[in-house]
Write a protein that holds these residues in place. Sequence first.
Motif, short mmCIF file in Angstrom:
data_model
loop_
_atom_site.label_atom_id
_atom_site.label_comp_id
_atom_site.label_asym_id
_atom_site.label_seq_id
_atom_site.Cartn_x
_atom_site.Cartn_y
_atom_site.Cartn_z
N ALA A 35 23.40 -4.98 -25.33
CA ALA A 35 22.37 -4.19 -24.66
C ALA A 35 22.84 -2.76 -24.42
CB ALA A 35 21.99 -4.85 -23.33
N SER A 36 24.09 -2.60 -23.99
CA SER A 36 24.62 -1.26 -23.74
C SER A 36 24.63 -0.43 -25.01
CB SER A 36 26.04 -1.38 -23.17
OG SER A 36 26.59 -0.10 -22.92
N ILE A 37 25.10 -1.03 -26.10
CA ILE A 37 25.20 -0.30 -27.36
C ILE A 37 23.82 0.00 -27.94
CG2 ILE A 37 25.93 -0.51 -29.78
CD1 ILE A 37 28.44 -1.94 -28.73
N LEU A 38 22.91 -0.94 -27.85
CA LEU A 38 21.58 -0.73 -28.40
C LEU A 38 20.86 0.39 -27.67
CD1 LEU A 38 20.63 -4.45 -29.02
CD2 LEU A 38 20.79 -2.67 -30.78
N TYR A 39 21.04 0.49 -26.37
CA TYR A 39 20.50 1.63 -25.64
C TYR A 39 21.09 2.94 -26.17
CZ TYR A 39 17.67 -0.18 -21.74
OH TYR A 39 16.68 -0.72 -20.96
N SER A 40 22.42 2.99 -26.29
CA SER A 40 23.08 4.22 -26.72
C SER A 40 22.67 4.64 -28.13
CB SER A 40 24.61 4.06 -26.65
OG SER A 40 25.04 3.96 -25.31
N CYS A 41 22.44 3.65 -28.98
CA CYS A 41 22.03 3.95 -30.36
C CYS A 41 20.67 4.66 -30.42
CB CYS A 41 22.01 2.68 -31.21
SG CYS A 41 23.65 2.06 -31.65
N GLN A 42 19.89 4.53 -29.36
CA GLN A 42 18.60 5.22 -29.32
C GLN A 42 18.77 6.72 -29.11
OE1 GLN A 42 15.21 2.45 -27.46
NE2 GLN A 42 16.86 2.85 -26.02
N TRP A 43 19.87 7.12 -28.46
CA TRP A 43 20.02 8.52 -28.06
C TRP A 43 21.09 9.26 -28.84
CZ3 TRP A 43 15.84 7.62 -25.78
CH2 TRP A 43 15.66 6.60 -24.86
N TYR A 44 22.02 8.54 -29.45
CA TYR A 44 23.16 9.19 -30.10
C TYR A 44 23.25 8.76 -31.55
CZ TYR A 44 24.61 10.60 -25.45
OH TYR A 44 24.64 11.15 -24.20
#
Length: 285
Positions: A35-44
Amino acid sequence: MEKIKLIYSLNTYPITHNRWNMGNKLKDTIYMTAASILYSCQWYEEVELYVDDIGYAYLETLPCKVTLVDFDQNSELWMKPKLSVIENQNTPFIHIDNDVFLKKSIAMEFDKVLVERKDIAYHNYKDLITFFDQYCNGMMFWNPKLRYAWSCGVIGFKDLELRDDFVNGYKVLEDVFEKNKNDYECFKNSCNGKGWYLEPGLLLEQYNLTSLLSKKDIIPAVLIPGESHQKQSSYANEIGYTHLFGASKYHPKNINKIEELLNEKFNAHYKIIKEKVNLNQTVMV
């Protein structure tokens, strides 16, 4: 916003070997990291996970670069793999802990070094500083007089020489810790009943960095400002930042919310990971 690489690290050994005396939390950690990585992949644009073989089997299909690493198996110094990953970066980076969730695009801008926030829970460091000071007194990176530490739930470096100094300080403290393990155990026993826990990992990582920056007169960029938990939490909520501290991340309420979030927001990835989890239930127990 300037482009910079976000990195994660996951060593499953402390999780599967009864860290915090809570049993095996592998499944919960896998979902949380995803979940943490999937969120970050949206922005970076550039996100990379460094992970051991157990975690790799569940997370290799995430939409980021996933690098398999053979981490040291040490449940007490749980931050050691993180420091290893940080040490091996050759370009500016920001390391994100896997219990951090970036629910909005956050501008993480800094010149030399970025930290998450001020950790004002000085009781987590006070006694440990006294113990380590007898071995570190006079060392260039060591300042035992500080009454705070910089939290490293998010930590970034553009100054890689400063990064090297930070890692070297960690290695000195690790060596002190390992060479004086018997003395530390006696010291730990003498601290029982004081109402808080001793966490050497916090000193080796967070107080180490704080002491180094103090010695060099460097004021870090701070992602979450504020001198109180209330102000920090208010600001974090405003910018869409969540960090599940310590063992609270494994509270059933939080674990259920994370799995629900994965199912609703990142369903395709959730299905892939859940299938692997279901196939390996014996490992997860």
